[in-house]
Design an enzyme around this catalytic site. Structure first.
Site, PDB file in Angstrom:
ATOM      1  N   ASP A   1      -0.983   6.963   6.277  1.00 42.34           N
ATOM      2  CA  ASP A   1      -2.158   6.159   5.954  1.00 42.34           C
ATOM      3  C   ASP A   1      -2.344   5.177   7.094  1.00 42.34           C
ATOM      4  OD1 ASP A   1      -4.049   4.365   5.064  1.00 42.34           O
ATOM      5  OD2 ASP A   1      -2.885   3.656   3.340  1.00 42.34           O
TER       6      ASP A   1
ATOM      7  N   LYS B   1     -12.087  -1.069   8.533  1.00 42.72           N
ATOM      8  CA  LYS B   1     -11.238  -1.981   9.287  1.00 42.72           C
ATOM      9  C   LYS B   1     -11.510  -1.849  10.791  1.00 42.72           C
ATOM     10  CE  LYS B   1      -7.885  -1.675   5.547  1.00 42.72           C
ATOM     11  NZ  LYS B   1      -8.074  -2.996   4.958  1.00 42.72           N
TER      12      LYS B   1
ATOM     13  N   TRP C   1       0.822  -1.213   0.000  1.00 40.78           N
ATOM     14  CA  TRP C   1       0.000   0.000   0.000  1.00 40.78           C
ATOM     15  C   TRP C   1       0.853   1.258   0.000  1.00 40.78           C
ATOM     16  CZ3 TRP C   1      -4.314  -0.746  -2.031  1.00 40.78           C
ATOM     17  CH2 TRP C   1      -5.014  -1.941  -1.816  1.00 40.78           C
TER      18      TRP C   1
END
Length: 360
Positions: free
Chosen positions: A171, A195, A101
């Site tokens: 992030d 999440k 990511w």
């Protein structure tokens, strides 16, 4: 109905108590005679909920007035691009790559600003972190971007580097609200909701107010964080249902004892699962440097990959779902977000031991 223990990396499990409240309020929210999905986001009831949710979030994370809190849309992937559009105008940005990511964020950011790779652990297969002394930081960078937890590779930063006057952008999609956080160390934090926060469709963004002024005048209003901050995240119609469920999660977290209590639970869950992997005599293995192991996402491999499909079928039959590893790395992955209970981890550990006895 018996609910499964859901180890999915995202969209992930939500607390049972939150889902039960959503069920009970689905047809009549807050005495309005309508669902929260059916009322105006500019009405008094929704605005009151929005204000309370921000207050609860600020109290959970200790967010001061020098940071704005935004409830936005687009998923983290959109903000891979929107962050540099807002705060890197005319300057380069440093990116530290510790997994899939982080690499994706850098690639997309490079479409709108100059990106420097300040450090990367790609050469080691993202099984650890680049040594802090090896980071090649530019003191004139607009920001330093990090991904504190990589959900696919199961690699986590357990501390922050000193970046001097250069703001840290993080992030935190898979770690925000899983433990206490020193917000003052960050210039900007963004996190997709699906999440630890709520349903997909919502992005939380916590940004130092002085950084909001960096948005160029040429940037269309809908992409400007300062405009969203000025309108209290109501510049356009927000993801109302996701925001509402996230507000319930914030209250649930407070009822659990706050983020210090969640940190203790999350660390204990991860420790139990890693102990089961490490104590399996090699039947299971986790290839991440122990110093960089994630609390949230635990990838593991079976000694015999030919047993992968059998493991997944039998675990699902035992009420343990969402354990298939990401296609990038294969194997298995157990995500241990806030809603996962110690009882669920215990069931997984027991299943793994029994599976190893029968197939070892």
């Amino acid at each position: 109905m018996t609910r499964a223990f859901n180890f999915s990396a995202g969209p992930a499990a939500l607390p049972d108590a939150v889902l039960e409240r959503v069920r009970d309020e689905m047809l009549d929210w807050n005495g309005t005679g309508a669902s929260v999905m059916e009322v105006s986001h500019r009405g008094a009831a929704f605005e009151a909920m929005a204000a309370q949710s921000e207050q609860d979030l600020r109290e959970l994370l200790g967010i001061g007035d020098d940071h704005a809190v935004l409830f936005l849309q687009g998923g983290a992937t959109q903000h891979f691009v929107q962050v540099p559009m807002n705060i890197a105008h005319g300057a380069s940005a440093d990116y530290v790559i510790t997994g899939h990511w982080g690499a994706r964020a850098a690639k997309l950011a490079s479409q709108v600003c100059s990106v420097r790779i300040a450090a990367s652990s790609a050469q080691g297969g993202f099984r650890g972190l680049p040594a802090a002394g090896d980071w090649q930081l530019d003191r004139n960078a607009a920001y330093v971007h990090i991904t504190p937890n990589e959900t696919i590779h199961g690699v986590e930063m357990h501390g922050l580097p000193d970046t001097g006057a250069v703001p840290i952008v993080a992030d935190m999609s898979s770690t925000l609200l899983s433990r206490p956080l020193d917000i003052s160390r960050y210039g900007l934090i963004y996190a997709c909701a699906q999440k630890n926060i709520g349903p997909s469709g919502l992005v939380l963004l916590i940004v130092r107010r002085d950084l909001l002024s960096r948005a160029p005048d040429s940037l269309p209003e809908i992409f400007r964080y300062d405009r969203h901050a000025a309108q209290r995240s109501l510049l356009n119609t927000p993801a109302t249902f996701s925001w509402y469920v996230s507000a319930l999660v914030f209250r649930w977290l407070r009822e659990q004892g706050g983020l210090q209590a969640m940190a203790q639970r999350n660390q204990a869950k991860a420790a139990a699962l890693y102990a089961a992997i490490d104590g399996s005599g090699g039947f299971y293995r986790n290839e991440v440097d122990p110093a960089a192991r994630s609390w949230m996402n635990v990838p593991f491999q079976l000694r015999d990959p030919g047993l992968d499909s059998t493991f997944l079928a039998e675990s699902a039959a035992a009420g343990l779902i969402g354990l298939k590893g990401h296609r990038v790395v294969g194997g298995m992955r157990a995500s241990l977000y806030n809603a996962m209970t110690m009882a669920g981890v215990g069931q997984l550990v027991d299943f793994m031991a029994d599976f190893a006895r029968r197939h070892g």
